[in-house]
Scaffold this active site. Structure first.
Site, short mmCIF file in Angstrom:
data_model
loop_
_atom_site.label_atom_id
_atom_site.label_comp_id
_atom_site.label_asym_id
_atom_site.label_seq_id
_atom_site.Cartn_x
_atom_site.Cartn_y
_atom_site.Cartn_z
N HIS A 68 0.85 -1.21 0.00
CA HIS A 68 0.00 0.00 0.00
C HIS A 68 0.88 1.24 0.00
CE1 HIS A 68 -2.73 -3.09 1.18
NE2 HIS A 68 -2.05 -3.31 2.28
N HIS A 97 6.46 5.37 7.41
CA HIS A 97 5.90 4.81 6.18
C HIS A 97 4.99 5.84 5.56
CE1 HIS A 97 2.87 3.92 9.29
NE2 HIS A 97 2.01 4.13 8.29
N HIS A 99 1.38 6.61 3.00
CA HIS A 99 0.14 6.18 2.33
C HIS A 99 -0.02 7.12 1.15
CE1 HIS A 99 -1.19 3.84 5.92
NE2 HIS A 99 -0.45 4.73 6.52
N GLU A 109 -4.63 9.56 4.32
CA GLU A 109 -5.63 8.82 5.13
C GLU A 109 -6.52 9.82 5.85
OE1 GLU A 109 -3.47 5.60 7.30
OE2 GLU A 109 -4.56 4.56 5.73
N HIS A 122 3.69 8.82 7.89
CA HIS A 122 3.47 8.51 9.31
C HIS A 122 4.78 8.13 9.98
CE1 HIS A 122 -1.02 7.46 8.45
NE2 HIS A 122 -0.82 8.76 8.63
N THR A 204 -4.40 2.66 11.41
CA THR A 204 -5.33 2.83 10.29
C THR A 204 -5.41 1.57 9.43
OG1 THR A 204 -3.61 3.62 8.80
CG2 THR A 204 -4.76 5.29 10.15
N THR A 205 -4.64 0.55 9.82
CA THR A 205 -4.71 -0.71 9.07
C THR A 205 -4.99 -1.83 10.08
OG1 THR A 205 -2.33 -1.00 9.35
CG2 THR A 205 -3.07 -0.01 7.29
#
Ligand SMILES: NS(=O)(=O)c1ccc(C(=O)N2CCc3cc(O)c(O)cc3[C@H]2c2ccccc2)cc1
Ligand SMILES: [Zn+2]
Length: 231
Positions: A68, A97, A99, A109, A122, A204-205
């Site tokens: 992702h 990481h 997104h 996000e 993040h 968030t995952t």
């Protein structure tokens, strides 16, 4: 059925069905959220306890294709994030990481008054004052602190982000990893304006643990289109 390894962002395995397999995903403090700036209250005692951070520069960090986006493992025993909404505890950097999306019109996000940014970085920290490991910290409501930085697409490329995305051609597929030869200083990812929104939320995952104190910077950092879309 959504198997743990198969969660994703499609209608059959995306956020709407995560709660079937990951009970916390149906919880009361789930992230991401839309940040409504008109109802966000400014908290005077947050201004008194300034949020402070200190990072080391590291080279040969391992970067992973998460499927992702990318994730850089960066455990830094010498790093410190403290103050602001973090009470008296010290948080330590574990990884950072991003997104992102297929176009620069989407990818972040969190959204701000309904607006998505091209992507979101993040920086993930865990509470070393109270817990002995990242995994243990992730089981507690004050276990993790994540700094969120929005990516805005502009004409200037970001040199630090370039050091990361220049390695992506080596890790085209999910699960592949390589080492980043350059020296990376996480401080350079942060915007100059240090105003932020903060709230109690979750990963968030999946498994969406409700263990994150979110700190989302108001000011985005600028990257180029190439730096924030996967090809
Ligand atoms: N986007 S986010 O909320 O900032 C976030 C933070 C940490 C993590 C994280 O480091 N981990 C560990 C590896 C991992 C792998 C996955 O496939 C996954 O879905 C989540 C994670 C999370 C994680 C943290 C704590 C307990 C379990 C999983 C993931 C996301
Ligand atoms: Zn994230």
């Amino acid at each position: 059925r959504v198997m743990a390894a198969e969660w994703g962002y499609s209608p059959t395995n995306g956020p709407d069905v995560w709660a079937r397999l990951f009970p916390q995903a149906g919880g009361a403090r789930q992230s991401p959220v839309d940040i409504c700036t008109s109802i966000a209250s400014s908290d005077s005692n947050l201004e008194m306890k300034k949020l402070t951070f200190a990072y080391e520069s590291q080279s040969d960090l391992r970067i992973l294709n998460t499927g992702h986006g990318w994730k850089v493992e960066a455990p830094q025993s010498g790093s410190r994030l403290e103050g602001g909404p973090l009470g008296e505890d010290i948080y330590q950097l574990e990884q950072f990481h991003c997104h992102w999306g297929e176009t620069s019109a989407e990818g972040s996000e969190h959204t701000v008054d309904g607006r998505a940014y091209a992507g979101e970085l993040h920086l993930v920290h865990w509470n070393t004052t109270k817990y002995q490991s990242f995994a243990e910290a992730a089981q507690h409501p004050d276990g993790l602190a994540v700094l969120g930085v929005f990516f805005d697409v502009g004409n200037e490329s970001n040199d630090e982000i370039e050091k990361i995305v220049s390695t992506l051609s080596e890790i085209k597929f999910k699960g592949q990893f390589t080492d980043i030869p350059d020296v990376i200083d996480p401080t350079t990812f942060l915007p100059s304006g240090l105003g932020y929104w903060t709230y109690l939320g979750s990963l968030t995952t999946p498994p969406c643990n409700e263990c994150v104190i979110w700190i989302v910077y108001k000011e985005p950092i600028t990257v180029t289109e190439e730096q924030v879309t996967y090809h």
